[in-house]
Design a protein around this motif. Sequence first.
Motif, mmCIF file in Angstrom:
data_model
loop_
_atom_site.group_PDB
_atom_site.id
_atom_site.type_symbol
_atom_site.label_atom_id
_atom_site.label_comp_id
_atom_site.label_asym_id
_atom_site.label_seq_id
_atom_site.Cartn_x
_atom_site.Cartn_y
_atom_site.Cartn_z
ATOM 1 N N GLU A 188 -1.199 0.993 -50.496
ATOM 2 C CA GLU A 188 -0.255 0.311 -49.552
ATOM 3 C C GLU A 188 0.013 -0.941 -50.048
ATOM 4 O O GLU A 188 1.063 -1.318 -49.945
ATOM 5 C CB GLU A 188 -0.790 0.445 -48.258
ATOM 6 N N ILE A 189 -1.087 -1.801 -50.644
ATOM 7 C CA ILE A 189 -0.879 -3.025 -51.163
ATOM 8 C C ILE A 189 0.015 -2.924 -52.398
ATOM 9 O O ILE A 189 1.131 -3.793 -52.277
ATOM 10 C CB ILE A 189 -2.170 -3.783 -51.329
ATOM 11 N N ASN A 190 -0.181 -2.045 -53.195
ATOM 12 C CA ASN A 190 0.593 -2.035 -54.166
ATOM 13 C C ASN A 190 2.203 -1.574 -53.817
ATOM 14 O O ASN A 190 3.230 -2.249 -54.535
ATOM 15 C CB ASN A 190 0.085 -0.788 -55.381
ATOM 16 N N ARG A 191 2.190 -0.861 -52.970
ATOM 17 C CA ARG A 191 3.662 -0.455 -52.438
ATOM 18 C C ARG A 191 4.524 -1.530 -51.805
ATOM 19 O O ARG A 191 5.571 -1.657 -52.372
ATOM 20 C CB ARG A 191 3.699 0.722 -51.555
ATOM 21 N N ILE A 192 4.013 -2.381 -51.071
ATOM 22 C CA ILE A 192 4.459 -3.510 -50.296
ATOM 23 C C ILE A 192 4.810 -4.469 -51.495
ATOM 24 O O ILE A 192 5.740 -5.198 -51.647
ATOM 25 C CB ILE A 192 3.560 -4.013 -49.314
ATOM 26 N N SER A 193 3.867 -4.758 -52.447
ATOM 27 C CA SER A 193 4.018 -5.716 -53.581
ATOM 28 C C SER A 193 5.212 -5.195 -54.454
ATOM 29 O O SER A 193 6.158 -6.205 -54.953
ATOM 30 C CB SER A 193 2.637 -5.729 -54.478
ATOM 31 N N ARG A 194 5.236 -4.104 -54.674
ATOM 32 C CA ARG A 194 6.590 -3.475 -55.664
ATOM 33 C C ARG A 194 7.813 -3.963 -54.743
ATOM 34 O O ARG A 194 8.832 -4.279 -55.450
ATOM 35 C CB ARG A 194 6.315 -2.087 -55.847
ATOM 36 N N GLU A 195 7.900 -3.635 -53.451
ATOM 37 C CA GLU A 195 8.885 -4.084 -52.726
ATOM 38 C C GLU A 195 9.451 -5.368 -52.684
ATOM 39 O O GLU A 195 10.713 -5.554 -52.661
ATOM 40 C CB GLU A 195 8.910 -3.530 -51.228
ATOM 41 N N ILE A 196 8.480 -6.433 -52.944
ATOM 42 C CA ILE A 196 9.121 -7.809 -52.655
ATOM 43 C C ILE A 196 8.751 -8.397 -54.148
ATOM 44 O O ILE A 196 8.709 -9.686 -54.246
ATOM 45 C CB ILE A 196 8.016 -8.604 -51.812
ATOM 46 N N MET A 197 8.751 -7.606 -55.043
ATOM 47 C CA MET A 197 8.415 -8.359 -56.345
ATOM 48 C C MET A 197 9.350 -9.252 -56.958
ATOM 49 O O MET A 197 9.151 -10.502 -57.532
ATOM 50 C CB MET A 197 8.092 -7.611 -57.572
ATOM 51 N N ASP A 198 10.604 -9.067 -56.819
ATOM 52 C CA ASP A 198 11.646 -9.711 -57.279
ATOM 53 C C ASP A 198 11.926 -10.977 -56.370
ATOM 54 O O ASP A 198 12.217 -12.013 -57.110
ATOM 55 C CB ASP A 198 13.057 -8.752 -57.211
ATOM 56 N N LEU A 199 11.341 -10.832 -55.085
ATOM 57 C CA LEU A 199 11.533 -12.188 -54.393
ATOM 58 C C LEU A 199 10.215 -13.123 -54.758
ATOM 59 O O LEU A 199 10.477 -14.227 -54.946
ATOM 60 C CB LEU A 199 11.386 -11.982 -52.784
ATOM 61 N N LYS A 200 9.066 -12.417 -55.091
ATOM 62 C CA LYS A 200 8.194 -13.519 -55.631
ATOM 63 C C LYS A 200 8.325 -13.943 -56.955
ATOM 64 O O LYS A 200 8.202 -15.153 -57.254
ATOM 65 C CB LYS A 200 6.668 -12.384 -55.637
ATOM 66 N N ALA A 201 9.100 -13.166 -57.755
ATOM 67 C CA ALA A 201 9.482 -13.785 -59.087
ATOM 68 C C ALA A 201 10.346 -14.902 -58.890
ATOM 69 O O ALA A 201 10.276 -15.907 -59.620
ATOM 70 C CB ALA A 201 10.017 -12.896 -59.841
ATOM 71 N N ARG A 202 11.295 -14.914 -58.093
ATOM 72 C CA ARG A 202 12.192 -15.823 -57.922
ATOM 73 C C ARG A 202 11.630 -16.930 -57.143
ATOM 74 O O ARG A 202 11.726 -18.279 -57.442
ATOM 75 C CB ARG A 202 13.301 -15.312 -57.056
ATOM 76 N N TYR A 203 10.670 -16.754 -56.193
ATOM 77 C CA TYR A 203 9.836 -17.941 -55.813
ATOM 78 C C TYR A 203 9.129 -18.607 -56.685
ATOM 79 O O TYR A 203 9.058 -19.972 -56.601
ATOM 80 C CB TYR A 203 9.101 -17.148 -54.554
ATOM 81 N N TRP A 204 8.548 -17.951 -57.699
ATOM 82 C CA TRP A 204 7.445 -18.467 -58.401
ATOM 83 C C TRP A 204 8.409 -19.376 -59.543
ATOM 84 O O TRP A 204 8.298 -20.513 -59.971
ATOM 85 C CB TRP A 204 6.389 -17.662 -59.166
ATOM 86 N N ALA A 205 9.486 -18.757 -59.829
ATOM 87 C CA ALA A 205 10.454 -19.368 -60.962
ATOM 88 C C ALA A 205 10.936 -20.567 -60.320
ATOM 89 O O ALA A 205 11.041 -21.567 -60.991
ATOM 90 C CB ALA A 205 11.627 -18.371 -61.284
ATOM 91 N N GLU A 206 11.276 -20.659 -58.966
ATOM 92 C CA GLU A 206 11.834 -21.797 -58.603
ATOM 93 C C GLU A 206 10.848 -23.020 -58.577
ATOM 94 O O GLU A 206 10.997 -24.134 -58.464
ATOM 95 C CB GLU A 206 12.239 -21.537 -56.920
ATOM 96 N N ARG A 207 9.559 -22.649 -58.216
ATOM 97 C CA ARG A 207 8.435 -23.326 -58.240
ATOM 98 C C ARG A 207 8.273 -23.953 -59.481
ATOM 99 O O ARG A 207 7.992 -25.327 -59.548
ATOM 100 C CB ARG A 207 6.962 -22.891 -57.848
#
Length: 252
Positions: A50-69
């Motif tokens: 379930e953790i992997n499933r949720i992580s995949r759903e938000i991966m693009d958002l997380k990538a943008r978050y860290w790229a902004e950082r």
Amino acid sequence: MSKKYMYGLLLCFLVLGASFGYFFQINGKRDTAPRTLKLAQAEPLPNEEEINRISREIMDLKARYWAERVLIKKDVTLAELKQNSIHWIGDDGLYPKIEQIVKSSHVSPLTNEEQRRLDEAQNKIQHLLNPDMDDEAILSTLTQQECAELSARYWALRVLNDEKKWYYKGWEDGFLEPKEYYTESGDKIVNLDRNIKRKEEIKRLFLQYIQDPQNPPSALTTAESKRENACQYFDEQVASITRYPKYKYTGE
């Protein structure tokens, strides 16, 4: 290295890689206390699918978050993310996405709504990683004072056995909580007096332990570790001014 960045990485990389959540999304104005959840590497990850499933759903958002950082806020480097990505959980493929965005030299910052979506998903993962914070048998008997004592013992023992020399004077100020602050999504957080006082007590007890190495704190038992993990329930109460009234337990 700033305390905000250090504590952010402690939460982020120790347990969930690129997860961050409401614990340190405060526009760079708040020093965040170290997280308490501890997972032994040899143990199977709870709710991994379930953790992997949720992580995949938000991966693009997380990538943008860290790229902004990296590109805009400049409080973390791509090299640091790459080094720590080996410890990330549920985020296979995230670092290459971050790297691709950073190398393009352009990132679209998350909107407030996207930030809230990301926060909510990370909150779900937090509960999956730490089922103790939903254990009513534990929560019904926890007190703020016990939580302070358990956290102080855990971190003091870490410092007294510190081989990498990561502790420095003033690090313990990261335990303290402000009365109010704003998240990166623009939501105002109003803290609870009992939580503010508990964090002050953690700092006091922590310093007491490390300043008297002749009487070191005892290691937490398995049962005590579960109870300390459950103490995060009280921190989550203040994640939103609309959340904490529905929480059943106060620890008082």
